[in-house]
Design a protein around this motif. Structure first.
Motif, short mmCIF file in Angstrom:
data_model
loop_
_atom_site.label_atom_id
_atom_site.label_comp_id
_atom_site.label_asym_id
_atom_site.label_seq_id
_atom_site.Cartn_x
_atom_site.Cartn_y
_atom_site.Cartn_z
N ILE A 39 0.84 -1.20 0.00
CA ILE A 39 0.00 0.00 0.00
C ILE A 39 0.87 1.25 0.00
O ILE A 39 0.57 2.22 -0.72
N GLU A 40 1.95 1.25 0.77
CA GLU A 40 2.86 2.41 0.78
C GLU A 40 3.46 2.64 -0.60
O GLU A 40 3.56 3.79 -1.05
N ARG A 41 3.86 1.56 -1.29
CA ARG A 41 4.41 1.70 -2.65
C ARG A 41 3.35 2.27 -3.60
O ARG A 41 3.64 3.15 -4.41
N ARG A 42 2.14 1.78 -3.48
CA ARG A 42 1.06 2.28 -4.34
C ARG A 42 0.76 3.74 -4.06
O ARG A 42 0.54 4.53 -4.98
N LEU A 43 0.74 4.11 -2.77
CA LEU A 43 0.49 5.51 -2.42
C LEU A 43 1.57 6.42 -2.97
O LEU A 43 1.28 7.51 -3.47
N THR A 44 2.81 5.98 -2.89
CA THR A 44 3.92 6.76 -3.43
C THR A 44 3.74 6.96 -4.94
O THR A 44 3.90 8.06 -5.46
N LEU A 59 0.94 6.79 -6.62
CA LEU A 59 -0.23 7.65 -6.85
C LEU A 59 0.10 9.12 -6.59
O LEU A 59 -0.34 10.00 -7.34
N ARG A 60 0.89 9.39 -5.56
CA ARG A 60 1.28 10.78 -5.28
C ARG A 60 2.12 11.35 -6.43
O ARG A 60 1.96 12.50 -6.82
N ARG A 105 -0.22 11.97 -9.29
CA ARG A 105 -1.04 13.15 -9.00
C ARG A 105 -0.25 14.42 -9.25
O ARG A 105 -0.76 15.37 -9.86
#
Length: 70
Positions: free
Chosen positions: A29-34, A36-37, A40
């Motif tokens: 999830i942390e990798r995906r959030l990074t 996505l950021r 974005r």
């Protein structure tokens, strides 16, 4: 779930396995959030460029200037 149930059925405590799975999922999830950021931020930059671009002159050279590297 299958691996957790298999451990339990073999008489082993699955807690260590569950803890490891939770850690793996959190890391994913942390990798995906990074990612996505990062996406974005790139899209926000493109949106800013698009808002400052005159559509009538944008593609005059055959290339959309919004997507051209700056």
């Amino acid at each position: 779930m299958r691996s957790i149930l298999a451990l339990r059925d073999d008489g082993e405590s699955p807690c260590g396995h569950v803890t490891a799975l939770i850690g793996q999922h959190l890391a994913d999830i942390e990798r995906r959030l990074t990612a996505l950021r990062t996406t974005r931020a790139a899209l926000r930059e493109l949106a800013q460029r698009a808002s400052q671009t005159d559509p009538d002159t944008c593609g005059s050279n055959g290339i959309c200037t919004i997507l051209s590297p700056h």
